[in-house]
Design a protein around this motif. Structure first.
Motif, PDB file in Angstrom:
ATOM      1  N   GLY A  57     -96.421 -13.615 -59.907  1.00  0.00           N
ATOM      2  CA  GLY A  57     -95.113 -12.983 -59.785  1.00  0.00           C
ATOM      3  C   GLY A  57     -94.076 -13.827 -59.096  1.00  0.00           C
ATOM      4  O   GLY A  57     -92.886 -13.496 -59.139  1.00  0.00           O
ATOM      5  N   PHE A  58     -94.475 -14.924 -58.438  1.00  0.00           N
ATOM      6  CA  PHE A  58     -93.525 -15.757 -57.710  1.00  0.00           C
ATOM      7  C   PHE A  58     -92.653 -16.563 -58.680  1.00  0.00           C
ATOM      8  O   PHE A  58     -92.934 -16.643 -59.879  1.00  0.00           O
ATOM      9  N   THR A  59     -91.612 -17.169 -58.157  1.00  0.00           N
ATOM     10  CA  THR A  59     -90.605 -17.780 -59.022  1.00  0.00           C
ATOM     11  C   THR A  59     -91.043 -19.118 -59.607  1.00  0.00           C
ATOM     12  O   THR A  59     -90.779 -19.403 -60.790  1.00  0.00           O
ATOM     13  N   ALA A  60     -91.696 -19.960 -58.824  1.00  0.00           N
ATOM     14  CA  ALA A  60     -92.044 -21.305 -59.293  1.00  0.00           C
ATOM     15  C   ALA A  60     -92.875 -21.289 -60.576  1.00  0.00           C
ATOM     16  O   ALA A  60     -92.563 -22.028 -61.526  1.00  0.00           O
ATOM     17  N   PRO A  61     -93.958 -20.500 -60.674  1.00  0.00           N
ATOM     18  CA  PRO A  61     -94.717 -20.515 -61.923  1.00  0.00           C
ATOM     19  C   PRO A  61     -93.917 -20.003 -63.117  1.00  0.00           C
ATOM     20  O   PRO A  61     -94.177 -20.411 -64.262  1.00  0.00           O
ATOM     21  N   LYS A  62     -92.930 -19.146 -62.869  1.00  0.00           N
ATOM     22  CA  LYS A  62     -92.084 -18.690 -63.970  1.00  0.00           C
ATOM     23  C   LYS A  62     -91.271 -19.852 -64.545  1.00  0.00           C
ATOM     24  O   LYS A  62     -91.093 -19.962 -65.756  1.00  0.00           O
ATOM     25  N   LEU A  63     -90.780 -20.703 -63.645  1.00  0.00           N
ATOM     26  CA  LEU A  63     -90.047 -21.878 -64.138  1.00  0.00           C
ATOM     27  C   LEU A  63     -90.974 -22.838 -64.861  1.00  0.00           C
ATOM     28  O   LEU A  63     -90.577 -23.482 -65.846  1.00  0.00           O
ATOM     29  N   ALA A  64     -92.219 -22.957 -64.384  1.00  0.00           N
ATOM     30  CA  ALA A  64     -93.186 -23.787 -65.105  1.00  0.00           C
ATOM     31  C   ALA A  64     -93.443 -23.218 -66.490  1.00  0.00           C
ATOM     32  O   ALA A  64     -93.582 -23.974 -67.472  1.00  0.00           O
ATOM     33  N   TRP A  65     -93.484 -21.897 -66.613  1.00  0.00           N
ATOM     34  CA  TRP A  65     -93.663 -21.260 -67.919  1.00  0.00           C
ATOM     35  C   TRP A  65     -92.454 -21.542 -68.822  1.00  0.00           C
ATOM     36  O   TRP A  65     -92.614 -21.873 -70.010  1.00  0.00           O
ATOM     37  N   VAL A  66     -91.257 -21.397 -68.280  1.00  0.00           N
ATOM     38  CA  VAL A  66     -90.051 -21.664 -69.072  1.00  0.00           C
ATOM     39  C   VAL A  66     -90.035 -23.121 -69.544  1.00  0.00           C
ATOM     40  O   VAL A  66     -89.714 -23.414 -70.704  1.00  0.00           O
ATOM     41  N   LYS A  67     -90.407 -24.023 -68.658  1.00  0.00           N
ATOM     42  CA  LYS A  67     -90.425 -25.440 -69.034  1.00  0.00           C
ATOM     43  C   LYS A  67     -91.371 -25.685 -70.201  1.00  0.00           C
ATOM     44  O   LYS A  67     -91.050 -26.454 -71.125  1.00  0.00           O
TER      45      LYS A  67
END
Length: 484
Positions: A128-138
């Motif tokens: 749920g944290f933000t960093a892995p979400k950006l890794a997913w978007v990348k």
């Protein structure tokens, strides 16, 4: 007057307080829609947050025009961890990926396997944290990732609209997996690990400090003066702590909202990632907090309500007020996975021990007990991280059920205090932060605890039975984990 704006998962609440911290009035928006286009996904349109804020302010303007016109400071609170992606023209690039979105569980596991993340942030990298979400978007939306100029947390997107400033504060930013939590600064090393640079992060202030002034056009539209200070504010849980006065070492609250939180204030930084407890910055300078989080608290009861066709109030009323011996049915409230203590996005909820005799009331009792035992998991995790509690204060919608309060007190084997009548939640905490930022007041003079109206003691005759039921509950997670 001072205005608190709380961006919740389901809508916006705005509250006015005066210089003596008396609540003058509050107003809420209509519901903000959450879309779930795929299993495990949860998204919101940031334009809806602006619409909801305008609605809440309009409600205050109608009911309390003179008080609203006298506002001198604004504080912000909001749901944490959301990834709001902004381009160079401050345009939103895609719907916000919300705190309860678990699509990035593989990316989270990969980042968490890098020892630098736990060492620097003091926390597990949760899906749920933000960093892995950006890794997913990348990995999955590279064209969008290439356009990202700013990564903002939800309340800080509201700040951008309110002030034009790209700023955040420590308590919310600690939930991104990019903050050096002990140093209270962005980690260039961790940002680089997800393909980002510090220039793409908002500037940082403390929650009690000024973080922009209200735009002139909004001041004019809302009938306010010029130069209205907007405070750094806080993530929703830290803002609730500010509302409750949970800012001193050893004070704690349990919150029954959509999710469930056991929150303890700390005078020093006490990380222990292995316990799956969050160790975050508080909204006050040189203050931290520990927090155990379960993903489905009142959400579990609301799910049961939808399935049975009975209201949550009717379901809990059906149990009466006298606490019963634990049900033979055990409920695991993992409807959206779980954080503390399991860090498991894939696990799902279950009823176990069902029989022909298991009617609606039995299942309701099991749901309440399951959430109580999940909060007990958080208490045990806090103990392993070095925090000992002697009592907790209950807040949130679930605290209106006396049966649930008795269940929680007995499951934790701790007294549960109920605050005196009043709204001491995140919007109140945000307004208090607006007062501090606008006046320069000493935070500890302002962030005091409300009077206790009543204390719910553990049911001594049932603590042994509850302990046995909790141990059974604990054994069931590894038993069903193999199925996922």
């Amino acid at each position: 007057m001072y205005l608190g704006i709380d961006l919740g998962t389901s809508g916006v609440k705005a509250m006015l307080i005066d210089a003596d911290q008396t609540v003058i009035g509050s107003a809420s928006s209509q519901q903000v829609a959450t879309t779930r286009p795929h299993p495990g996904w949860s998204e919101q349109d940031p334009a809806e947050w602006i619409r909801a804020t305008e609605e809440a302010i309009a409600g205050l303007s109608t009911a309390h025009p003179a008080a609203l016109a006298a506002v001198r400071g604004i504080g912000l609170s909001g749901h944490m961890h959301g990834a709001t992606l902004i381009d160079a023209d401050d345009k939103v690039l895609r719907p916000c990926i919300m705190w309860n979105d678990t699509r990035s569980h593989r990316e989270a596991a990969s980042l968490d396997a890098d020892p630098r993340f736990r060492a620097i942030t003091g926390n597990i990298v949760f899906p749920g944290f933000t960093a892995p979400k950006l890794a997913w978007v990348k990995a999955n939306e590279p064209d969008i990732f290439a356009k990202v100029r700013w990564v903002l947390l939800p309340k800080d997107y509201l700040r951008l609209w309110l002030t034009g400033e790209h700023l955040s504060e420590m308590s919310d930013s600690a939930g991104t997996s990019w903050l050096d939590t002990g140093a209270r600064a962005w980690s260039a090393e961790l940002l680089a690990a997800t393909g980002l640079e510090e220039r793409q992060m908002p500037g940082l202030v403390e929650g009690t400090e000024p973080a922009g002034t209200l735009r002139s056009d909004l001041s004019a539209r809302w009938g306010l003066g010029e130069g209205i200070v907007v405070a750094g504010g806080a993530g929703d849980n830290a803002a609730s702590a500010c509302g409750m006065g949970t800012v001193r070492e050893g004070t704690a609250f349990v919150s029954f909202g959509t999710s469930g939180v056991l929150f303890a204030a700390n005078a020093s930084y006490l990380p222990n990632p292995a316990s799956a407890v969050h160790a975050f910055c508080h909204a006050l300078p040189n203050t931290w907090h520990q927090m155990g989080v379960i993903l489905s608290a009142t959400d579990a009861l609301n799910w049961h309500s939808r399935v049975t066709g009975a209201s949550a109030a009717d379901l809990t009323t059906e149990l009466g007020e006298a606490l019963k011996e634990p049900s033979s049915v055990t409920f695991l409230p993992y409807l959206s996975g779980e954080r503390t203590p399991h860090n498991d996005a894939a696990i799902r909820g279950a009823f176990l021990g069902l029989g022909h005799e298991s009617g609606r009331a039995v299942l309701t009792q099991a749901v309440l007990e399951g959430v109580s035992f999940a909060i007990r998991d958080s208490l045990e995790a806090l103990k392993s991280a070095g925090t000992r509690l002697s009592r907790v204060t209950a807040i949130g919608g679930g605290s209106r059920s006396r049966y649930w309060l008795k269940s929680i007190a007995t499951a934790l084997n701790l007294p549960v205090d109920l605050p005196a009548d009043g709204d001491f939640g995140a919007a109140f905490g945000a307004a208090r932060l607006g007062l501090i930022a606008a006046t320069g007041a000493n935070p500890t003079d302002i962030l005091t605890a409300p009077a206790t109206a009543e204390t719910i003691e553990p049911e001594a005759a049932l603590t042994a039975a509850y302990e046995d039921a909790y141990q059974r509950y604990r054994r069931l997670y590894p038993a069903i984990r193999a199925a996922y």
